[in-house]
Design an enzyme around this catalytic site. Sequence first.
Site, PDB file in Angstrom:
ATOM      1  CG  HIS A  46     -12.678 -47.200 -32.226  1.00 15.12           C
ATOM      2  ND1 HIS A  46     -11.875 -48.309 -32.176  1.00 15.12           N
ATOM      3  CD2 HIS A  46     -12.013 -46.224 -31.560  1.00 15.12           C
ATOM      4  CE1 HIS A  46     -10.766 -48.017 -31.514  1.00 15.12           C
ATOM      5  NE2 HIS A  46     -10.828 -46.757 -31.123  1.00 15.12           N
TER       6      HIS A  46
ATOM      7  CG  ASP B  47     -11.021 -51.458 -33.060  1.00 13.59           C
ATOM      8  OD1 ASP B  47     -10.680 -51.328 -31.879  1.00 13.59           O
ATOM      9  OD2 ASP B  47     -11.509 -50.538 -33.740  1.00 13.59           O
TER      10      ASP B  47
HETATM   11  C1  LMR Z   1      -7.649 -47.108 -28.989  1.00 11.75           C
HETATM   12  O1  LMR Z   1      -8.497 -47.924 -29.319  1.00 11.75           O
HETATM   13  O2  LMR Z   1      -6.544 -47.448 -28.554  1.00 11.75           O
HETATM   14  C2  LMR Z   1      -7.934 -45.638 -29.100  1.00 11.75           C
HETATM   15  O3  LMR Z   1      -9.176 -45.400 -29.643  1.00 11.75           O
HETATM   16  C3  LMR Z   1      -7.786 -44.972 -27.809  1.00 11.75           C
HETATM   17  C4  LMR Z   1      -8.788 -45.391 -26.788  1.00 11.75           C
HETATM   18  O4  LMR Z   1      -9.364 -44.513 -26.179  1.00 11.75           O
HETATM   19  O5  LMR Z   1      -9.001 -46.565 -26.551  1.00 11.75           O
END
Ligand code: LMR
Length: 439
Positions: free
Chosen positions: A276, A248
Amino acid sequence: MRVPTRSTTAFVPRTPKLTDVRTRPSPRPTGRVGAVPAVRGTPLRVKSAVKYSGRSDSLRVAATATDAPLGVFKLEYDISKDDATKSADWNEPVIVAVSGAAGQISNHLLFKIASGEVYGQDQPVALRLLGSENSREALEGVAMELEDSLFPLLREVSIGIDPMDVFVDADWALLIGAKPRGPGMERADLLEMNGAIFVGQGKALNEVAKPTCKVCVVGNPCNTNALICMENAPNLDRKNFHALTRLDENRAKCQLALKAGVFYETVTNVTIWGNHSTTQVPDFVNAQIGGEKAMEVIDDSEWLEADFTPAIQTRGGLLIKKWGRSSAASTAVSIADAIKSLVTPTPEGDWFSSAVCTDGNPYGIEEGIVFSMPCRSTGDGSYEIVEGLEINDWLRERIKKSEDELTKEAECVSHLTGKLGGACELMGAEADTMLPGEV
Ligand code: LMR
Protein backbone atom coordinates in the site's frame (compact mmCIF):
# COMPACT_ATOMS: atom_id res chain seq x y z
CA MET A 1 -43.50 -3.97 30.09
CA ARG A 2 -39.92 -5.06 30.37
CA VAL A 3 -37.48 -2.25 30.29
CA PRO A 4 -34.09 -2.10 28.64
CA THR A 5 -31.27 -1.40 31.01
CA ARG A 6 -27.77 -0.37 30.24
CA SER A 7 -25.01 -0.65 32.71
CA THR A 8 -21.63 0.91 32.44
CA THR A 9 -18.42 -0.96 32.09
CA ALA A 10 -14.85 0.03 31.70
CA PHE A 11 -11.57 -1.66 31.24
CA VAL A 12 -10.78 -3.48 34.38
CA PRO A 13 -8.15 -6.16 34.73
CA ARG A 14 -8.60 -9.33 32.72
CA THR A 15 -9.83 -11.19 35.78
CA PRO A 16 -12.65 -10.53 36.41
CA LYS A 17 -13.78 -10.14 32.83
CA LEU A 18 -15.00 -6.96 31.31
CA THR A 19 -18.50 -8.19 31.22
CA ASP A 20 -18.68 -8.37 35.01
CA VAL A 21 -19.55 -4.76 34.99
CA ARG A 22 -20.43 -4.51 38.60
CA THR A 23 -17.36 -6.31 39.76
CA ARG A 24 -14.88 -4.30 41.67
CA PRO A 25 -11.56 -4.28 39.83
CA SER A 26 -8.43 -5.40 41.54
CA PRO A 27 -5.74 -2.80 41.94
CA ARG A 28 -4.06 -2.28 38.61
CA PRO A 29 -0.41 -3.24 38.37
CA THR A 30 1.98 -0.34 38.58
CA GLY A 31 2.98 1.05 35.23
CA ARG A 32 -0.23 0.19 33.44
CA VAL A 33 -2.92 2.74 33.00
CA GLY A 34 -6.49 1.73 32.34
CA ALA A 35 -9.51 3.55 31.08
CA VAL A 36 -11.01 4.08 34.46
CA PRO A 37 -9.98 7.53 35.50
CA ALA A 38 -10.40 6.71 39.13
CA VAL A 39 -7.39 6.32 41.37
CA ARG A 40 -5.79 2.93 40.84
CA GLY A 41 -6.84 0.33 43.28
CA THR A 42 -10.03 2.07 44.28
CA PRO A 43 -13.33 0.42 43.52
CA LEU A 44 -14.79 1.11 40.13
CA ARG A 45 -17.67 3.46 40.67
CA VAL A 46 -20.48 2.38 38.45
CA LYS A 47 -22.79 4.93 36.98
CA SER A 48 -26.24 3.45 36.71
CA ALA A 49 -27.40 4.12 33.23
CA VAL A 50 -30.46 5.98 32.19
CA LYS A 51 -33.44 3.77 32.88
CA TYR A 52 -36.52 3.76 30.77
CA SER A 53 -39.89 3.06 32.29
CA GLY A 54 -41.47 2.50 28.94
CA ARG A 55 -43.14 5.91 28.93
CA SER A 56 -41.42 8.73 27.20
CA ASP A 57 -42.38 11.23 29.88
CA SER A 58 -40.84 9.24 32.65
CA LEU A 59 -37.30 9.06 31.40
CA ARG A 60 -35.09 9.55 34.38
CA VAL A 61 -31.49 9.31 35.31
CA ALA A 62 -31.27 6.85 38.13
CA ALA A 63 -27.86 7.80 39.39
CA THR A 64 -24.63 9.30 38.23
CA ALA A 65 -21.09 9.26 39.39
CA THR A 66 -18.54 11.79 38.38
CA ASP A 67 -15.60 9.62 37.53
CA ALA A 68 -17.05 6.70 35.59
CA PRO A 69 -16.34 6.83 31.88
CA LEU A 70 -19.28 8.10 29.89
CA GLY A 71 -20.78 6.23 27.00
CA VAL A 72 -19.57 2.79 27.97
CA PHE A 73 -22.20 0.21 28.63
CA LYS A 74 -23.13 -3.41 28.51
CA LEU A 75 -26.67 -3.94 27.39
CA GLU A 76 -28.32 -6.53 29.58
CA TYR A 77 -31.70 -6.23 28.00
CA ASP A 78 -32.75 -9.47 26.32
CA ILE A 79 -34.73 -8.27 23.35
CA SER A 80 -35.92 -11.77 22.49
CA LYS A 81 -38.06 -11.85 25.62
CA ASP A 82 -40.14 -8.99 24.26
CA ASP A 83 -40.10 -9.73 20.58
CA ALA A 84 -38.60 -13.06 19.61
CA THR A 85 -38.94 -12.28 15.93
CA LYS A 86 -36.47 -9.43 16.27
CA SER A 87 -33.57 -11.44 17.56
CA ALA A 88 -34.49 -15.09 17.10
CA ASP A 89 -31.61 -15.73 14.74
CA TRP A 90 -29.03 -13.49 16.36
CA ASN A 91 -25.58 -14.96 16.88
CA GLU A 92 -23.37 -14.57 19.91
CA PRO A 93 -21.88 -11.05 19.94
CA VAL A 94 -18.73 -10.61 17.94
CA ILE A 95 -16.05 -8.73 19.88
CA VAL A 96 -14.45 -6.07 17.73
CA ALA A 97 -11.45 -4.14 19.05
CA VAL A 98 -10.58 -0.94 17.21
CA SER A 99 -7.39 1.06 17.74
CA GLY A 100 -7.24 4.73 16.87
CA ALA A 101 -10.83 4.71 17.97
CA ALA A 102 -11.01 8.44 18.57
CA GLY A 103 -9.68 9.25 15.12
CA GLN A 104 -11.46 10.26 11.97
CA ILE A 105 -11.44 6.89 10.23
CA SER A 106 -12.97 5.23 13.26
CA ASN A 107 -15.53 7.96 13.55
CA HIS A 108 -16.95 6.73 10.27
CA LEU A 109 -16.26 3.05 10.74
CA LEU A 110 -17.64 2.46 14.22
CA PHE A 111 -21.12 3.57 13.27
CA LYS A 112 -21.16 1.32 10.24
CA ILE A 113 -20.14 -1.62 12.42
CA ALA A 114 -22.67 -0.78 15.13
CA SER A 115 -25.46 -0.49 12.57
CA GLY A 116 -25.02 -4.10 11.45
CA GLU A 117 -23.89 -3.07 7.99
CA VAL A 118 -20.54 -4.83 8.33
CA TYR A 119 -21.07 -8.08 10.23
CA GLY A 120 -24.73 -8.54 9.32
CA GLN A 121 -28.15 -7.78 10.70
CA ASP A 122 -28.14 -11.00 12.73
CA GLN A 123 -24.81 -10.28 14.36
CA PRO A 124 -24.72 -8.40 17.68
CA VAL A 125 -21.50 -6.50 18.30
CA ALA A 126 -19.37 -5.63 21.32
CA LEU A 127 -17.05 -2.73 20.55
CA ARG A 128 -13.77 -2.33 22.40
CA LEU A 129 -12.26 1.06 21.70
CA LEU A 130 -8.53 1.62 22.07
CA GLY A 131 -7.15 5.12 22.29
CA SER A 132 -4.15 6.84 23.78
CA GLU A 133 -3.58 8.70 27.00
CA ASN A 134 -4.26 11.94 25.11
CA SER A 135 -7.52 10.72 23.68
CA ARG A 136 -9.25 9.52 26.84
CA GLU A 137 -11.85 12.27 26.73
CA ALA A 138 -12.37 11.85 23.00
CA LEU A 139 -12.89 8.12 23.50
CA GLU A 140 -15.68 8.87 25.91
CA GLY A 141 -17.16 11.24 23.36
CA VAL A 142 -17.13 8.49 20.72
CA ALA A 143 -18.66 6.03 23.16
CA MET A 144 -21.36 8.54 24.08
CA GLU A 145 -22.29 9.05 20.43
CA LEU A 146 -22.49 5.30 19.94
CA GLU A 147 -24.69 5.04 23.00
CA ASP A 148 -26.94 7.82 21.73
CA SER A 149 -27.43 6.12 18.39
CA LEU A 150 -29.72 3.36 19.67
CA PHE A 151 -28.23 0.60 17.54
CA PRO A 152 -30.11 -2.59 18.51
CA LEU A 153 -27.17 -4.82 17.60
CA LEU A 154 -24.67 -2.84 19.63
CA ARG A 155 -24.63 -4.73 22.91
CA GLU A 156 -21.54 -3.32 24.54
CA VAL A 157 -19.10 -0.43 24.27
CA SER A 158 -15.92 -0.28 26.28
CA ILE A 159 -12.96 2.05 26.13
CA GLY A 160 -9.35 1.78 27.16
CA ILE A 161 -5.79 2.80 26.46
CA ASP A 162 -4.02 -0.46 27.09
CA PRO A 163 -4.21 -3.10 24.34
CA MET A 164 -3.74 -5.79 26.99
CA ASP A 165 -7.15 -4.80 28.31
CA VAL A 166 -8.89 -3.80 25.13
CA PHE A 167 -7.95 -6.88 23.09
CA VAL A 168 -9.22 -9.40 25.63
CA ASP A 169 -11.15 -12.14 23.79
CA ALA A 170 -11.25 -10.06 20.61
CA ASP A 171 -12.63 -11.80 17.54
CA TRP A 172 -11.46 -8.97 15.32
CA ALA A 173 -8.79 -6.32 15.80
CA LEU A 174 -8.96 -3.35 13.46
CA LEU A 175 -5.66 -1.57 13.92
CA ILE A 176 -6.16 1.93 12.65
CA GLY A 177 -4.08 3.95 15.09
CA ALA A 178 -0.63 5.00 13.97
CA LYS A 179 1.50 8.08 14.40
CA PRO A 180 1.72 10.58 11.58
CA ARG A 181 4.90 11.39 9.76
CA GLY A 182 6.27 14.82 10.66
CA PRO A 183 8.37 17.28 8.68
CA GLY A 184 11.86 16.12 7.92
CA MET A 185 11.20 12.52 8.79
CA GLU A 186 12.71 9.71 6.77
CA ARG A 187 10.62 6.75 5.93
CA ALA A 188 12.82 4.57 8.06
CA ASP A 189 11.95 6.76 11.05
CA LEU A 190 8.33 6.17 10.30
CA LEU A 191 8.72 2.43 10.18
CA GLU A 192 10.57 2.52 13.46
CA MET A 193 8.07 4.76 15.20
CA ASN A 194 4.91 3.00 14.14
CA GLY A 195 6.60 -0.36 14.19
CA ALA A 196 6.97 -0.11 17.93
CA ILE A 197 3.20 0.36 18.28
CA PHE A 198 2.58 -2.84 16.39
CA VAL A 199 5.07 -4.80 18.45
CA GLY A 200 3.06 -3.96 21.56
CA GLN A 201 -0.27 -4.60 19.91
CA GLY A 202 0.94 -7.88 18.42
CA LYS A 203 2.13 -9.05 21.82
CA ALA A 204 -1.16 -8.05 23.39
CA LEU A 205 -3.15 -9.90 20.73
CA ASN A 206 -0.93 -12.90 21.27
CA GLU A 207 -1.62 -12.91 24.96
CA VAL A 208 -5.26 -11.94 25.34
CA ALA A 209 -7.15 -12.10 22.03
CA LYS A 210 -8.89 -15.23 20.81
CA PRO A 211 -6.38 -17.35 18.84
CA THR A 212 -8.84 -17.11 15.95
CA CYS A 213 -8.80 -13.31 16.03
CA LYS A 214 -8.69 -11.69 12.59
CA VAL A 215 -6.46 -8.65 12.38
CA CYS A 216 -6.75 -5.87 9.83
CA VAL A 217 -3.95 -3.31 9.91
CA VAL A 218 -4.74 0.13 8.52
CA GLY A 219 -2.12 2.35 10.17
CA ASN A 220 0.66 3.01 7.67
CA PRO A 221 2.96 1.63 6.47
CA CYS A 222 0.26 -0.99 6.83
CA ASN A 223 1.88 -3.98 5.12
CA THR A 224 4.97 -3.88 7.26
CA ASN A 225 3.04 -2.94 10.39
CA ALA A 226 0.93 -6.04 9.78
CA LEU A 227 4.13 -8.06 9.42
CA ILE A 228 5.45 -6.72 12.74
CA CYS A 229 2.14 -7.45 14.43
CA MET A 230 2.01 -10.96 12.99
CA GLU A 231 5.58 -11.80 14.01
CA ASN A 232 4.81 -10.70 17.55
CA ALA A 233 1.67 -12.79 17.78
CA PRO A 234 2.74 -16.38 17.14
CA ASN A 235 -0.36 -17.77 18.86
CA LEU A 236 -2.48 -16.41 16.04
CA ASP A 237 -2.53 -18.07 12.62
CA ARG A 238 -0.43 -16.03 10.18
CA LYS A 239 -3.34 -16.24 7.77
CA ASN A 240 -5.38 -14.12 10.18
CA PHE A 241 -3.38 -10.97 9.42
CA HIS A 242 -4.37 -8.48 6.75
CA ALA A 243 -3.17 -5.06 5.69
CA LEU A 244 -5.74 -2.87 4.02
CA THR A 245 -5.50 -2.55 0.25
CA ARG A 246 -9.23 -2.61 -0.30
CA LEU A 247 -9.16 1.18 -0.49
CA ASP A 248 -6.84 0.92 -3.49
CA GLU A 249 -9.09 -1.72 -5.06
CA ASN A 250 -12.12 0.52 -4.62
CA ARG A 251 -10.24 3.44 -6.15
CA ALA A 252 -9.22 1.29 -9.10
CA LYS A 253 -12.75 0.00 -9.64
CA CYS A 254 -14.11 3.52 -9.62
CA GLN A 255 -11.66 4.81 -12.23
CA LEU A 256 -12.18 1.81 -14.50
CA ALA A 257 -15.94 2.21 -14.25
CA LEU A 258 -15.77 5.92 -15.00
CA LYS A 259 -13.53 5.33 -18.00
CA ALA A 260 -15.76 2.57 -19.36
CA GLY A 261 -18.95 4.49 -18.60
CA VAL A 262 -20.45 1.66 -16.58
CA PHE A 263 -21.77 1.16 -13.08
CA TYR A 264 -19.14 0.32 -10.44
CA GLU A 265 -20.60 -3.10 -9.71
CA THR A 266 -19.88 -4.12 -13.27
CA VAL A 267 -16.16 -3.93 -12.53
CA THR A 268 -14.89 -7.15 -10.98
CA ASN A 269 -11.72 -9.19 -10.51
CA VAL A 270 -9.56 -6.20 -9.61
CA THR A 271 -6.34 -7.07 -7.83
CA ILE A 272 -4.01 -4.71 -6.08
CA TRP A 273 -0.61 -6.38 -5.96
CA GLY A 274 2.02 -5.55 -3.37
CA ASN A 275 2.49 -2.69 -0.99
CA HIS A 276 0.00 0.00 0.00
CA SER A 277 2.42 2.58 -1.36
CA THR A 278 3.28 4.12 -4.68
CA THR A 279 4.74 0.81 -5.83
CA GLN A 280 1.38 -0.95 -5.61
CA VAL A 281 0.19 -2.50 -8.86
CA PRO A 282 -3.47 -2.05 -9.77
CA ASP A 283 -4.01 -4.98 -12.11
CA PHE A 284 -5.95 -3.99 -15.23
CA VAL A 285 -4.72 -7.10 -17.04
CA ASN A 286 -6.98 -9.49 -15.12
CA ALA A 287 -9.72 -6.98 -14.28
CA GLN A 288 -13.10 -7.48 -15.87
CA ILE A 289 -15.89 -5.14 -16.86
CA GLY A 290 -19.26 -6.78 -17.38
CA GLY A 291 -17.52 -10.15 -17.55
CA GLU A 292 -15.19 -9.01 -20.37
CA LYS A 293 -11.50 -8.22 -20.07
CA ALA A 294 -11.20 -4.60 -18.90
CA MET A 295 -8.38 -4.03 -21.38
CA GLU A 296 -10.67 -4.98 -24.23
CA VAL A 297 -13.62 -2.97 -22.99
CA ILE A 298 -11.51 0.14 -22.42
CA ASP A 299 -9.17 -0.54 -25.36
CA ASP A 300 -6.71 2.19 -24.40
CA SER A 301 -3.52 0.66 -23.04
CA GLU A 302 -1.78 4.01 -22.90
CA TRP A 303 -4.45 5.30 -20.51
CA LEU A 304 -4.28 2.11 -18.45
CA GLU A 305 -0.51 2.23 -18.12
CA ALA A 306 0.26 5.94 -18.02
CA ASP A 307 -2.84 7.47 -16.40
CA PHE A 308 -4.82 4.86 -14.52
CA THR A 309 -1.89 3.11 -12.85
CA PRO A 310 -0.15 6.17 -11.36
CA ALA A 311 -3.50 7.72 -10.48
CA ILE A 312 -4.31 4.78 -8.22
CA GLN A 313 -0.78 4.57 -6.85
CA THR A 314 -0.78 8.22 -5.79
CA ARG A 315 -4.45 8.72 -4.99
CA GLY A 316 -3.84 8.79 -1.24
CA GLY A 317 -1.15 11.44 -1.59
CA LEU A 318 -3.35 13.57 -3.82
CA LEU A 319 -6.16 13.39 -1.27
CA ILE A 320 -3.80 14.59 1.42
CA LYS A 321 -2.90 17.57 -0.75
CA LYS A 322 -6.59 18.38 -1.29
CA TRP A 323 -7.82 17.74 2.24
CA GLY A 324 -4.75 18.65 4.23
CA ARG A 325 -5.20 15.29 5.90
CA SER A 326 -5.45 11.74 4.74
CA SER A 327 -8.57 9.96 3.62
CA ALA A 328 -10.95 9.01 6.39
CA ALA A 329 -14.47 8.29 5.14
CA SER A 330 -13.41 6.27 2.11
CA THR A 331 -10.88 4.39 4.21
CA ALA A 332 -13.63 3.48 6.67
CA VAL A 333 -15.84 2.33 3.81
CA SER A 334 -13.04 0.16 2.49
CA ILE A 335 -12.37 -1.38 5.91
CA ALA A 336 -16.06 -2.26 6.07
CA ASP A 337 -15.81 -3.73 2.57
CA ALA A 338 -12.70 -5.71 3.52
CA ILE A 339 -14.44 -7.25 6.52
CA LYS A 340 -17.60 -7.97 4.54
CA SER A 341 -15.48 -9.76 1.97
CA LEU A 342 -14.26 -12.12 4.68
CA VAL A 343 -17.60 -12.74 6.39
CA THR A 344 -19.64 -13.28 3.24
CA PRO A 345 -18.87 -15.76 0.45
CA THR A 346 -17.05 -14.22 -2.50
CA PRO A 347 -19.25 -14.24 -5.62
CA GLU A 348 -18.43 -17.06 -8.01
CA GLY A 349 -15.46 -16.25 -10.23
CA ASP A 350 -14.62 -13.00 -8.47
CA TRP A 351 -12.00 -12.10 -5.86
CA PHE A 352 -10.97 -9.22 -3.62
CA SER A 353 -7.62 -7.70 -2.70
CA SER A 354 -6.03 -7.96 0.69
CA ALA A 355 -2.42 -7.80 1.78
CA VAL A 356 -1.73 -11.14 3.41
CA CYS A 357 1.20 -13.26 4.50
CA THR A 358 3.10 -14.59 1.50
CA ASP A 359 4.02 -17.94 3.07
CA GLY A 360 3.28 -20.62 0.48
CA ASN A 361 1.85 -18.16 -2.06
CA PRO A 362 1.37 -19.42 -5.62
CA TYR A 363 2.99 -16.42 -7.34
CA GLY A 364 6.57 -16.90 -6.20
CA ILE A 365 6.53 -13.77 -4.07
CA GLU A 366 9.17 -13.92 -1.36
CA GLU A 367 7.80 -15.61 1.73
CA GLY A 368 7.51 -13.91 5.10
CA ILE A 369 6.19 -10.53 3.98
CA VAL A 370 2.66 -9.09 3.82
CA PHE A 371 1.76 -8.55 0.18
CA SER A 372 -1.53 -7.69 -1.47
CA MET A 373 -2.92 -10.48 -3.64
CA PRO A 374 -6.24 -11.75 -5.01
CA CYS A 375 -8.24 -13.58 -2.33
CA ARG A 376 -11.48 -15.48 -2.05
CA SER A 377 -13.49 -16.34 1.06
CA THR A 378 -16.17 -18.86 1.88
CA GLY A 379 -17.55 -16.29 4.31
CA ASP A 380 -16.18 -17.79 7.51
CA GLY A 381 -13.57 -15.06 8.02
CA SER A 382 -10.79 -16.97 6.32
CA TYR A 383 -9.51 -16.71 2.73
CA GLU A 384 -7.61 -18.48 0.00
CA ILE A 385 -5.25 -16.82 -2.45
CA VAL A 386 -6.66 -17.12 -5.96
CA GLU A 387 -4.26 -18.93 -8.25
CA GLY A 388 -3.69 -18.74 -11.96
CA LEU A 389 -3.97 -15.04 -12.75
CA GLU A 390 -2.12 -13.96 -15.89
CA ILE A 391 1.09 -12.18 -14.97
CA ASN A 392 2.42 -10.56 -18.12
CA ASP A 393 5.79 -8.80 -18.34
CA TRP A 394 4.31 -5.42 -17.51
CA LEU A 395 2.78 -6.73 -14.31
CA ARG A 396 5.77 -8.90 -13.40
CA GLU A 397 8.23 -6.02 -13.53
CA ARG A 398 6.08 -3.82 -11.31
CA ILE A 399 5.09 -6.57 -8.88
CA LYS A 400 8.80 -7.25 -8.42
CA LYS A 401 9.42 -3.59 -7.56
CA SER A 402 6.76 -3.68 -4.87
CA GLU A 403 8.09 -6.99 -3.58
CA ASP A 404 11.59 -5.48 -3.34
CA GLU A 405 10.24 -2.51 -1.45
CA LEU A 406 8.47 -4.72 1.06
CA THR A 407 11.49 -6.93 1.48
CA LYS A 408 13.54 -3.84 2.30
CA GLU A 409 10.90 -2.60 4.71
CA ALA A 410 10.99 -5.98 6.43
CA GLU A 411 14.78 -5.68 6.74
CA CYS A 412 14.37 -2.26 8.32
CA VAL A 413 12.13 -3.63 11.04
CA SER A 414 13.95 -6.91 11.56
CA HIS A 415 14.79 -5.85 15.13
CA LEU A 416 11.04 -5.59 15.74
CA THR A 417 10.22 -8.98 14.31
CA GLY A 418 12.83 -10.98 16.15
CA LYS A 419 15.03 -11.41 13.07
CA LEU A 420 18.22 -9.71 14.02
CA GLY A 421 20.84 -8.65 11.55
CA GLY A 422 18.79 -6.85 8.89
CA ALA A 423 20.22 -3.81 7.11
CA CYS A 424 17.89 -0.91 6.40
CA GLU A 425 18.28 0.50 2.90
CA LEU A 426 15.16 2.58 2.63
CA MET A 427 16.70 5.96 3.45
CA GLY A 428 15.93 8.36 0.66
CA ALA A 429 13.61 5.94 -1.07
CA GLU A 430 10.55 7.37 -2.75
CA ALA A 431 8.00 7.72 0.02
CA ASP A 432 4.78 9.34 -0.97
CA THR A 433 2.44 7.71 1.43
CA MET A 434 1.52 9.61 4.53
CA LEU A 435 -0.16 8.16 7.54
CA PRO A 436 -3.79 8.20 8.47
CA GLY A 437 -2.62 10.01 11.60
CA GLU A 438 -5.17 8.51 13.94
CA VAL A 439 -3.52 8.20 17.28
C1 LMR B 1 -4.65 6.44 1.72
O1 LMR B 1 -4.26 5.68 0.84
O2 LMR B 1 -5.49 7.32 1.51
C2 LMR B 1 -4.10 6.32 3.11
O3 LMR B 1 -3.21 5.28 3.22
C3 LMR B 1 -3.49 7.58 3.55
C4 LMR B 1 -2.28 7.97 2.77
O4 LMR B 1 -1.29 8.30 3.41
O5 LMR B 1 -2.27 7.98 1.56
